[in-house]
Design an enzyme around this catalytic site. Structure first.
Site, PDB file in Angstrom:
ATOM      1  N   ASP A  10       0.919  -0.936  -0.061  1.00 41.99           N
ATOM      2  CA  ASP A  10      -0.225  -0.242   0.078  1.00 41.99           C
ATOM      3  C   ASP A  10       0.602   0.896  -0.458  1.00 41.99           C
ATOM      4  OD1 ASP A  10      -2.056   1.622   0.398  1.00 41.99           O
ATOM      5  OD2 ASP A  10      -1.879   1.477   1.945  1.00 41.99           O
ATOM      6  N   ASP A  12      -0.010   5.156   0.268  1.00 39.66           N
ATOM      7  CA  ASP A  12      -0.240   6.324   1.647  1.00 39.66           C
ATOM      8  C   ASP A  12      -0.623   5.330   3.269  1.00 39.66           C
ATOM      9  OD1 ASP A  12      -0.220   9.104   0.364  1.00 39.66           O
ATOM     10  OD2 ASP A  12      -1.940   7.931  -0.403  1.00 39.66           O
ATOM     11  N   SER A  45      -3.189   0.171  -4.356  1.00 40.19           N
ATOM     12  CA  SER A  45      -3.125   1.468  -3.586  1.00 40.19           C
ATOM     13  C   SER A  45      -4.332   1.797  -4.050  1.00 40.19           C
ATOM     14  CB  SER A  45      -2.257   2.458  -4.244  1.00 40.19           C
ATOM     15  OG  SER A  45      -3.366   3.823  -3.782  1.00 40.19           O
ATOM     16  N   GLY A  46      -4.991   3.061  -3.271  1.00 40.94           N
ATOM     17  CA  GLY A  46      -6.570   3.791  -3.598  1.00 40.94           C
ATOM     18  C   GLY A  46      -6.324   4.490  -4.437  1.00 40.94           C
ATOM     19  N   LYS A 196      -7.651  -4.814  -3.173  1.00 42.96           N
ATOM     20  CA  LYS A 196      -6.632  -5.223  -3.443  1.00 42.96           C
ATOM     21  C   LYS A 196      -6.459  -7.492  -3.555  1.00 42.96           C
ATOM     22  CE  LYS A 196      -5.773  -0.430  -1.532  1.00 42.96           C
ATOM     23  NZ  LYS A 196      -4.425  -0.441  -0.613  1.00 42.96           N
ATOM     24  N   ASP A 219      -2.075  -0.639   5.838  1.00 39.38           N
ATOM     25  CA  ASP A 219      -2.261   0.235   7.182  1.00 39.38           C
ATOM     26  C   ASP A 219      -3.942   0.143   7.356  1.00 39.38           C
ATOM     27  OD1 ASP A 219      -2.302   2.316   5.308  1.00 39.38           O
ATOM     28  OD2 ASP A 219      -2.744   3.660   7.511  1.00 39.38           O
TER      29      ASP A 219
END
Length: 275
Positions: A10, A12, A45-46, A196, A219
């Site tokens: 991931d 951020d 990642s988003g 994901k 996270d």
């Protein structure tokens, strides 16, 4: 020697520190070793694909991106998967978001060609969103999107209303739209199953890799399926407890270069990566 064949990170709060930076020299050394050993590196990642590429300019064409929380997967510049809502579902979600039940709600639509916002949205929030969406266009109506494939809503609202909104999405759009939160008032609405973990599964099958051979870091709540899927799953020390409960291991915090610390341990064959 380690049996890891894929490393998925991931971005951020995980790979990046709180200043949105990473130790490029240290990562370059790790990546060179991973590349030499045939270990795949995946950014999950988003965030928007075009933004994710910008963090890895030297190697963007030789790594893999599971972008938009799994809705769009690009492997070495080749599209592997691109999900999409039906236009009927997009219209139904917009109606729900505009019913006035969620104070201070702001959102953008995310598609393959660009992200979109309706005219009149708060200018200060748009400045922030441009850090995450390098392609972002204003629209007056959904017709302005044309035939772009829309696969995500990115929402921001008060933390107090996150759980009620997610419950409403589940109740009103059951089986057609799924809500996932990455914390800090951020909620993504995605096509159910296009998360994901699904992205890693597609890649693992494409490359002949078992889940037990995957090292993954996250996270946030949007990392849960990925952490459940990977054999070596690490929640960051800065992650909330519910994320730590999903992962098998814990990595040092993002501000301590925790991902790179664990990757170095993996490359050195240290526990828990010993054969």
């Amino acid at each position: 020697m380690t049996s890891v064949k894929m490393v998925a990170v991931d971005k951020d709060g995980t790979f990046l520190d709180d200043k949105k930076q990473y130790n490029r020299a240290r990562f370059a050394a790790c990546y060179a070793q991973m590349k030499a050993r045939g270990i795949r590196f995946v950014v999950a990642s988003g965030n928007q694909y075009y933004q994710l590429r910008s963090f890895f300019p030297e190697i963007a064409n030789e790594i893999t991106f599971v972008a938009e929380n799994g809705a769009w997967i690009i492997d070495r510049d080749e599209e592997i998967f691109c999900g999409a809502f039906s236009r009927e579902d997009v219209e139904a979600v917009i109606a729900t978001l505009q019913n006035g039940a969620y104070p201070e709600l702001r959102y953008i639509l995310c598609g393959r060609e660009s992200a979109y916002y309706f005219d009149g949205i708060e200018a200060q929030w748009l400045v922030k969103m441009r850090h995450y969406c390098h392609r972002l266009k204003a629209i007056r109506s959904l017709e302005d999107v044309g035939d772009d494939r829309l696969f995500k809503f990115a929402l921001n609202l008060s933390d107090d209303f996150v759980e009620p909104l997610m419950a409403d999405i589940s109740r009103l759009h059951q089986g057609r739209v799924a809500a996932t939160s990455s914390g800090h008032g951020s909620v993504d609405l995605i096509v159910p199953g296009h998360h994901k973990g699904h992205g890693l599964d597609l890649l693992a099958k494409r490359w002949g890799i078992a889940p037990s051979e995957i090292l993954a870091f996250g996270d946030g709540g949007n990392d849960a399926e990925m952490l459940q899927y990977a054999g070596f799953s690490f929640a960051m020390a800065n992650a909330p407890q519910k994320v730590k409960q999903v992962a098998r291991y814990q990595a040092p915090a993002n501000n301590e270069e925790g991902v790179l610390q664990v990757i170095e341990q993996m490359l050195a064959g240290q526990p828990p990566f010993t054969a």
